[in-house]
Write an enzyme that holds these catalytic residues in place. Structure first.
Site, mmCIF file in Angstrom:
data_model
loop_
_atom_site.group_PDB
_atom_site.id
_atom_site.type_symbol
_atom_site.label_atom_id
_atom_site.label_comp_id
_atom_site.label_asym_id
_atom_site.label_seq_id
_atom_site.Cartn_x
_atom_site.Cartn_y
_atom_site.Cartn_z
ATOM 1 N N ASP A 1 6.793 15.583 -3.919
ATOM 2 C CA ASP A 1 6.548 14.685 -5.041
ATOM 3 C C ASP A 1 5.517 15.231 -6.018
ATOM 4 O O ASP A 1 5.289 14.633 -7.069
ATOM 5 C CB ASP A 1 6.105 13.306 -4.525
ATOM 6 C CG ASP A 1 7.163 12.248 -4.766
ATOM 7 O OD1 ASP A 1 8.316 12.625 -5.032
ATOM 8 O OD2 ASP A 1 6.838 11.056 -4.705
ATOM 9 N N ASP B 1 7.992 0.976 4.324
ATOM 10 C CA ASP B 1 8.560 1.112 5.662
ATOM 11 C C ASP B 1 8.766 -0.246 6.317
ATOM 12 O O ASP B 1 9.854 -0.561 6.805
ATOM 13 C CB ASP B 1 7.670 2.014 6.527
ATOM 14 C CG ASP B 1 6.192 1.634 6.451
ATOM 15 O OD1 ASP B 1 5.838 0.699 5.702
ATOM 16 O OD2 ASP B 1 5.383 2.286 7.131
#
Length: 758
Positions: A142, A460
């Site tokens: 990223d 998550d």
């Protein structure tokens, strides 16, 4: 007893083992009875109190603590874990029948997450015990860093020697930085060939380490426009085109692919959830494995048979509904002795085992095997057939990419193509770049119903509760040795940042449409599983009663009131019993895990510190976001690593000492410390004025219970006290001290001014 092959084929690949939990249940019920008794006492005696405010506030806080205790009991009431038998799997299933797995490794910052850590994770995964042609590893960068790409290229070259070495000699630890330590040498009993190969591999790893370290210290030049690094020239990490490079294919290694998704300053990139969805789409186009494993960049594979253990579960259930995903617990290597910062998760052992007896373990963001069809939004009862999937529906859900729609249809219909018929990934780069674009998700269900869900920095847990809400179950897999080992935060500030991020994300989910109660009423989330989710979602909210209760002793001492029964009252045994039995219970629980007395104390005090600092700021940031005064920020936790000679941060003699920075997260702790110190000074002055020739019962009428609470808080925040007088990074910054001092002074003065009115 010897088992023949025929018998072994009838034995299960995995078994669920249930613990005898009677002793723990009894102690939990005793604590609950004391908590309820305290609430009853407060209700009965409320009208007899001259000072209603502290009594009422204590009742509210204790009601909350009782509620949280009930949620904890709900989780821990039944204890179970799953054991797996990979040797039975190998006897029963041929290698060519194993399902393919796409491995996702994510990294976001080459400075906070050093490349050498990421590359060791990559090497450990490439050398895993599993058919090589069934694996594809995707590294998501990223930061769009040429250093990360260079490191991956060089690591892949080294892996061509490292992987055969590990498999030939059955090396158990396949992350080189853990295998080649400063004092490691081959045994004299080892054959000469192995000794020679061992030394060769150690030298080659040393060369790789130096290359990566040197590359980090020099800028990448763009003199040659045809260079493979030309695409990284003058790239803004927050605004660039997608970069996808196939580094290895058609070799003895798994496929290795580098991905840096497209970003645009005007488009929200959705943090890690956005990166995971790009990985899912790109892998769907290129390899389309029915199973996906996602791993954080610091979580190296410590057990080479971890894939086989996971397959025992994924292939061991007749009904896929019983296993939507397999979560492997996070464990840590080289953790600081006695866990001074309380971040090694030892105190969650019984929580995770308790979840195993419900609908299943939470998704923890790393070390998790997912079924692709589950991530694609399929519910357990959906019986989707290829002929029933309309192209218009696929377009709306998965986007405009023809290749992705075709691969999604294959997954949803259960007709995944054979590996040998798979198209070469290098021929699909253009199609993959298309699905990695920042605008690809517009008008689709990505992040809403498909993939990793958006709306929280704890993507998550949000994705996990959505999976459970559809009726899927999850299973925890805990092989020995531990399957994955990672880096626990090595400093106090990084620990608090991590906890703050968790509390922030969990509070966001609590206030979203994925609230457990809504999923229970409208979906298929079990009621007890919903209560388990509330236990974790309320971390941020819990900071408020924790802080209020921490201020109560000081408030009562300064104003001459009380919130605890006096020592002369028999009912005083209730709060004493709660304090004593609870601490003995926690110590008994941790002792069963082999935890030291010192570590127990560290976990106890850090539980209070984290709740009143990190969780409070996580909760506060969500409230400010709801009011439009701030935005969510994903803060990457800094990772530490050892040098090539085995020397790392844990060798520093001062590593266990608390350090501080200018973060406002320390301010609540300093305020609580200063206010309770002021109250204790006030108490000492009162004790000096006592005429001990009077009846001793008059002395017992003083706020001795409140004094004990303030002393206990002082002990919990002892490191903050040392930080007031420390030096350098071990000292709380003056700006934080002044801010805290002003707040503490305002509180104390306002309490003194209100005292005559009570």
């Amino acid at each position: 007893m010897t088992i023949n092959v025929q018998d072994s084929k009838s034995l299960p690949l995995q078994e669920k083992i249930v613990h005898n939990n009677k002793m723990a249940r009894a102690m939990e019920l005793i604590i609950l009875s004391f908590l309820v008794s305290m609430l009853v006492y407060r209700i009965i005696s409320f009208k007899h109190q001259n000072h209603n405010f502290p009594w009422f506030l204590a009742f509210l806080c204790e009601s909350w603590f009782t509620f949280i205790w009930i949620l904890s009991m709900n989780i821990k009431w039944n204890q179970s874990y799953t054991i797996t038998y990979p040797e039975r799997l190998l006897e029963r299933v041929n290698e060519f029948e194993f399902p393919a797995v796409d491995i996702f490794v994510t990294t976001a910052d080459p400075i906070l997450e050093p490349c050498i850590i990421t590359m060791n994770t990559v090497l450990s995964l490439l050398a895993i015990e599993y058919p090589t042609n069934k694996l594809a590893l995707y590294l998501s960068d990223d930061a769009c860093s040429p250093h990360t790409y260079y490191s991956l290229v060089e690591t892949t070259k080294f892996a061509k020697l490292w992987v055969p070495f590990c498999k030939k000699y059955n090396i158990q630890v396949r992350a080189p930085f853990r295998y080649f330590t400063s004092n490691s040498t081959p045994l004299e009993d080892d054959c000469l060939e192995f000794q020679h190969q061992w030394k060769k591999m150690k030298n080659l790893y040393g060369d790789l380490y130096k290359k990566i370290e040197v590359a980090a210290q020099r800028p990448f030049t763009c003199d040659d426009p045809k260079s493979e690094f030309a695409v990284f020239c003058d790239v803004n990490r927050s605004d660039h085109q997608a970069i996808i490079k196939v580094i290895s294919e058609n070799t003895d290694l798994p496929i290795v692919i580098y991905i840096s998704r497209e970003k645009n300053l005007k488009h929200h990139h959705q943090y890690k959830a956005g990166a995971m969805n790009v990985l899912t789409r790109v892998s769907g186009v290129m390899t389309n494995a029915p199973l996906m494993l996602n791993v954080d960049c610091d979580m190296y594979a410590n057990n080479p048979q971890v894939f086989l253990h996971a397959m025992c579960i994924l292939l061991g259930y007749k009904n896929d509904q019983d296993c939507g995903f397999v979560q492997i617990p996070q464990a840590f290597h080289d953790g600081l002795k006695d866990d001074p910062f309380g971040n090694q998760l030892a105190n969650y052992y019984y929580i995770t085992n308790g979840l195993g007896a419900l609908q299943g373990i939470f998704y923890m963001g790393s070390n998790c095997f997912h079924r692709r069809k589950v991530i694609y939004g399929l519910s357990p009862n959906d019986k989707t057939k290829s002929g029933n999937i309309r192209n218009e529906d696929l377009h709306k859900v998965f986007g405009k990419s023809f290749e992705l729609r075709e691969s999604a249809a294959e997954i949803l219909s259960g007709s995944n193509p054979k590996i040998e018929n798979r198209t070469s990934p290098s021929t699909l780069i253009n199609a993959s770049i298309d699905v990695a674009g920042y605008s690809y998700e517009y008008g689709t269900d990505w992040g809403k119903k498909v993939g990793w869900l958006y709306g929280s920095t704890s993507e998550d847990v949000l994705t996990g509760i959505n999976i459970h809400g559809k009726g899927w179950k999850s299973v925890m897999c805990s092989p020995e040795p531990p399957a994955f080992l990672g880096c626990a935060p090595s400093t106090f500030p990084s620990s608090l940042i991590q906890q703050k991020r968790w509390a922030n994300g969990l509070t966001e989910i609590l206030l979203s449409d994925k609230n457990p109660l809504l999923l229970t009423m409208k979906g298929n989330l079990w009621f007890r599983q919903a209560l388990a989710y509330y236990w974790i979602f309320l971390w941020g909210v819990r900071s408020i009663p924790e802080i209020c209760y921490a201020f109560l002793p000081a408030y009562c001492i300064i104003t001459g009131t009380h919130f605890l029964p006096k020592l002369s009252e028999m009912v005083f045994i209730i709060p004493v019993g709660i304090f004593f039995i609870y601490n003995v219970y926690v110590l008994w629980e941790l002792k069963r895990l082999g935890v030291s007395l010192r570590m127990w104390w560290n976990l106890q005090r850090m539980g209070r510190v984290i709740a009143m600092t990190s969780w409070f700021y996580g909760f506060l940031s969500v409230m400010l976001k709801l009011m439009g005064l701030s935005k969510s920020v994903f803060e990457v936790t800094q990772k530490e690593h050892m040098s090539n000679d085995g020397v790392g941060y844990h060798n520093d003699k001062n590593v266990n000492r608390f350090t501080f920075d200018k973060s406002p997260v320390f301010v609540p702790g300093v305020v609580i410390l200063l206010v309770n110190m002021t109250a204790l000074v006030n108490s000492l002055l009162k004790l000096l004025k006592v005429d001990y020739s009077e009846i001793w019962m008059e002395v017992l009428g003083l706020e001795l219970g409140e004094m004990f609470c303030s002393i206990w808080l002082l002990l919990c925040f002892w490191e903050f006290l040392k930080g007031l007088f420390g030096n350098g990074k071990h000292r709380i910054p003056s700006s934080s001290i002044w801010k805290s001092g002003v707040i503490a002074l305002v509180l104390v003065c306002s309490w003194k001014r209100s005292s005559p009115l009570l």
